[in-house]
Design a protein around this motif. Sequence first.
Motif, PDB file in Angstrom:
ATOM      1  N   ASN A  26       0.829  -1.199   0.000  1.00 26.76           N
ATOM      2  CA  ASN A  26       0.000   0.000   0.000  1.00 26.76           C
ATOM      3  C   ASN A  26       0.873   1.262   0.000  1.00 26.76           C
ATOM      4  N   VAL A  28       0.342   4.396   0.597  1.00 24.11           N
ATOM      5  CA  VAL A  28       0.212   5.312   1.733  1.00 24.11           C
ATOM      6  C   VAL A  28       0.949   4.750   2.951  1.00 24.11           C
ATOM      7  N   HIS A  29       0.851   3.433   3.146  1.00 23.29           N
ATOM      8  CA  HIS A  29       1.595   2.820   4.255  1.00 23.29           C
ATOM      9  C   HIS A  29       3.099   2.985   4.034  1.00 23.29           C
ATOM     10  N   LEU A  32       4.070   6.363   5.090  1.00 30.05           N
ATOM     11  CA  LEU A  32       4.090   6.470   6.556  1.00 30.05           C
ATOM     12  C   LEU A  32       5.342   5.827   7.134  1.00 30.05           C
ATOM     13  N   VAL A  35       8.133   8.089   6.809  1.00 29.19           N
ATOM     14  CA  VAL A  35       8.126   9.090   7.891  1.00 29.19           C
ATOM     15  C   VAL A  35       8.819   8.516   9.122  1.00 29.19           C
ATOM     16  N   LEU A  70       2.146  12.427   0.694  1.00 27.05           N
ATOM     17  CA  LEU A  70       0.849  11.836   1.031  1.00 27.05           C
ATOM     18  C   LEU A  70      -0.264  12.500   0.228  1.00 27.05           C
ATOM     19  N   PHE A  71      -0.153  13.824   0.163  1.00 28.21           N
ATOM     20  CA  PHE A  71      -1.115  14.630  -0.565  1.00 28.21           C
ATOM     21  C   PHE A  71      -1.265  14.108  -1.985  1.00 28.21           C
ATOM     22  N   MET A  74      -2.802  10.644  -2.188  1.00 25.16           N
ATOM     23  CA  MET A  74      -4.238  10.653  -1.953  1.00 25.16           C
ATOM     24  C   MET A  74      -4.981  11.242  -3.136  1.00 25.16           C
ATOM     25  N   LEU A  75      -4.427  12.314  -3.725  1.00 24.77           N
ATOM     26  CA  LEU A  75      -5.096  12.943  -4.859  1.00 24.77           C
ATOM     27  C   LEU A  75      -5.135  11.996  -6.056  1.00 24.77           C
ATOM     28  N   ARG A  80      -4.182  -0.059  -3.856  1.00 26.34           N
ATOM     29  CA  ARG A  80      -3.315  -1.114  -3.336  1.00 26.34           C
ATOM     30  C   ARG A  80      -2.963  -2.099  -4.448  1.00 26.34           C
TER      31      ARG A  80
ATOM     32  N   ASP B  74      -9.086   1.757   6.463  1.00 27.23           N
ATOM     33  CA  ASP B  74      -7.766   1.211   6.757  1.00 27.23           C
ATOM     34  C   ASP B  74      -7.651   1.106   8.284  1.00 27.23           C
ATOM     35  N   VAL B  77      -4.400   2.550  10.301  1.00 26.72           N
ATOM     36  CA  VAL B  77      -4.260   4.001  10.230  1.00 26.72           C
ATOM     37  C   VAL B  77      -5.447   4.688  10.894  1.00 26.72           C
ATOM     38  N   MET B 129       4.164  17.624  12.661  1.00 24.98           N
ATOM     39  CA  MET B 129       3.778  16.218  12.727  1.00 24.98           C
ATOM     40  C   MET B 129       2.279  16.083  13.013  1.00 24.98           C
ATOM     41  N   TYR B 132      -0.346  15.089  10.351  1.00 23.33           N
ATOM     42  CA  TYR B 132      -0.604  13.695   9.986  1.00 23.33           C
ATOM     43  C   TYR B 132      -1.888  13.153  10.596  1.00 23.33           C
ATOM     44  N   VAL B 135      -4.701  14.446   8.306  1.00 21.83           N
ATOM     45  CA  VAL B 135      -4.659  13.905   6.936  1.00 21.83           C
ATOM     46  C   VAL B 135      -4.981  12.423   6.936  1.00 21.83           C
ATOM     47  N   LEU B 136      -4.320  11.699   7.847  1.00 24.41           N
ATOM     48  CA  LEU B 136      -4.503  10.247   7.858  1.00 24.41           C
ATOM     49  C   LEU B 136      -5.902   9.880   8.309  1.00 24.41           C
ATOM     50  N   TRP B 139      -8.009  10.204   5.355  1.00 21.18           N
ATOM     51  CA  TRP B 139      -7.769   9.194   4.329  1.00 21.18           C
ATOM     52  C   TRP B 139      -8.257   7.815   4.761  1.00 21.18           C
ATOM     53  N   LEU B 147     -11.997  12.625   3.300  1.00 12.47           N
ATOM     54  CA  LEU B 147     -10.804  12.735   2.455  1.00 12.47           C
ATOM     55  C   LEU B 147     -10.604  14.187   2.025  1.00 12.47           C
ATOM     56  N   LEU B 151      -7.472  16.567   3.023  1.00  8.99           N
ATOM     57  CA  LEU B 151      -6.616  17.206   2.026  1.00  8.99           C
ATOM     58  C   LEU B 151      -6.583  18.715   2.230  1.00  8.99           C
ATOM     59  N   SER B 154      -4.490  19.616   5.225  1.00  9.03           N
ATOM     60  CA  SER B 154      -3.050  19.463   5.078  1.00  9.03           C
ATOM     61  C   SER B 154      -2.483  20.623   4.271  1.00  9.03           C
TER      62      SER B 154
END
Lengths: 172, 329
Positions: A26, A28-29, A32, A35, A70-71, A74-75, A80, B74, B77, B129, B132, B135-136, B139, B147, B151, B154
């Motif tokens: 994934n 996004v994971h 993360l 990060v 991330l932005f 997501m956009l 996955r 998810d 998350v 930080m 996050y 945002v998360l 998402w 979502l 966005l 963020s």
Amino acid sequence: MTEIILFSLFALTAVTCALGVVFHKNPVHCALLLVAVLLSLAGLFIMLHAQFIAALQVIVYAGAIMVLFLFVLMLLNVRRHEDVLTPGAAKGFGFLFALIVFVELLWVALSPGGGEQGSVGAPAALPQEFGSPAAIGRILYTTWLYPFEITSILLLVAVVGAVLLARRKFVG
Amino acid sequence: MDLATIIEAVVKVLIVLGFVLMGVPLIVWMERKVLGHMQDRIGPERVGPFGLLQTIADGMKLFFKEDMLPAQADKVVFFLAPGLSIVTALVAATVVPWGDTVTLFGREIGLRITDVNIALLFLLGTTSMGVYGIVLGGWASNSKYPLLGGLRSSAQMISYELAQGISLVPIVMITGSLSLSQIGRAQESMWFVVPQFFAFVIFVICAVAETNRAPFDLAEAETELVAGFHTEFSSMKFALYFLSEYANMMVVAGVAITCFLGAWHGPGPIPGVLWFLIKLSLFLFFFIWLRATFPRLRYDQLMGFGWKVLLPASLLNMAVTAVVLVMKG
């Protein structure tokens, strides 16, 4: 003792999460986990008495740049199990560069004196204000003034280029 | 590290955490009361004297609500995001000084959890930080309103973080330190809001935007996004988001007070900690006042304002301050 424990903690987290970045399905994971890698690197920087660099690492990389990553993820809504790097050539180049960096690091670590420089903890004699914002600022604006300014011009060029590319659609 | 140091640290951590977590219900109560009166209503008054226990009752209610997990969300998350929000808010609170040093049992005790020499950068790092969490959360819900809310926030937080950080640079240039307690100490004779009024205005505007409060609460604009990033969160997960919003308000108010409004200094025989608390309450009142006064901005106006007005203004202010400081020698 504390130093070794902390170092192992940060280093293990960094390496584990870096593996995760490469192997997780994934996107996004993956971001993360990246990060987490950046944060544990910040921890290592602090252990090397480079608090300022550590703070910048968190603010700029972990805070700003990764949020933008991330932005975009997501956009674009990258799904996955989707192979992001489809072209085979890109993969080949990736492996090639990874191999080069690995050999380089190995060479530095195995070369005489390399082990000493790469050992855990800071050298015995450090100037009092080593790693402080003032010391780094002074060095940046005296010894390394030209590289510093050239880098800033490079970034400016990149920004202007990005704006130009983004606006072309609407103007022309 | 002897026993006394450890005890001191534990006590200070408990005080700060307790203060922030106990303060939140009070602020929520104050917000509802003040908003009520400003809108010609009474506000909560049924539970406890003056409705003081209303927030506690609401908290209990949230605690017993069902914890929902949206389909296809998810899981990891979704679980992580509210926690990230509250953790960053509480970690940021550790560097805010609430007074100078006091001597107790023959020990000199600094009234702050920790006095790192790069406190200001530490603070900017933790707030960056904190993005996050939002945002998360947006998402992971796997739903379109959260979502979009995530966005939006963020983008908003990144934009306003810049101007906020740069508006603090003049303060660092004047004091020559990034430590918040040093900055606080430097304001004994004059509060920095006097020479740095523009920086103060910029900082406050950015602070409102950073905490996602009205009129910058685009991330949770009810009229278009239901509740924004926390639409799908229920029970204690929602409560954690709520808690972190108010904890962030307190931290940002604390930073504004420390950097511009004289920290714990004040006229009269009132002790410094009390001054700090008085200023904190007034600042939080100001936050609520803003919410009752201004309508929400449109999203493009918000981004345009951040990039085209606040950022250049803060850069200009920094440059002017630098020139003045150099001319003074």
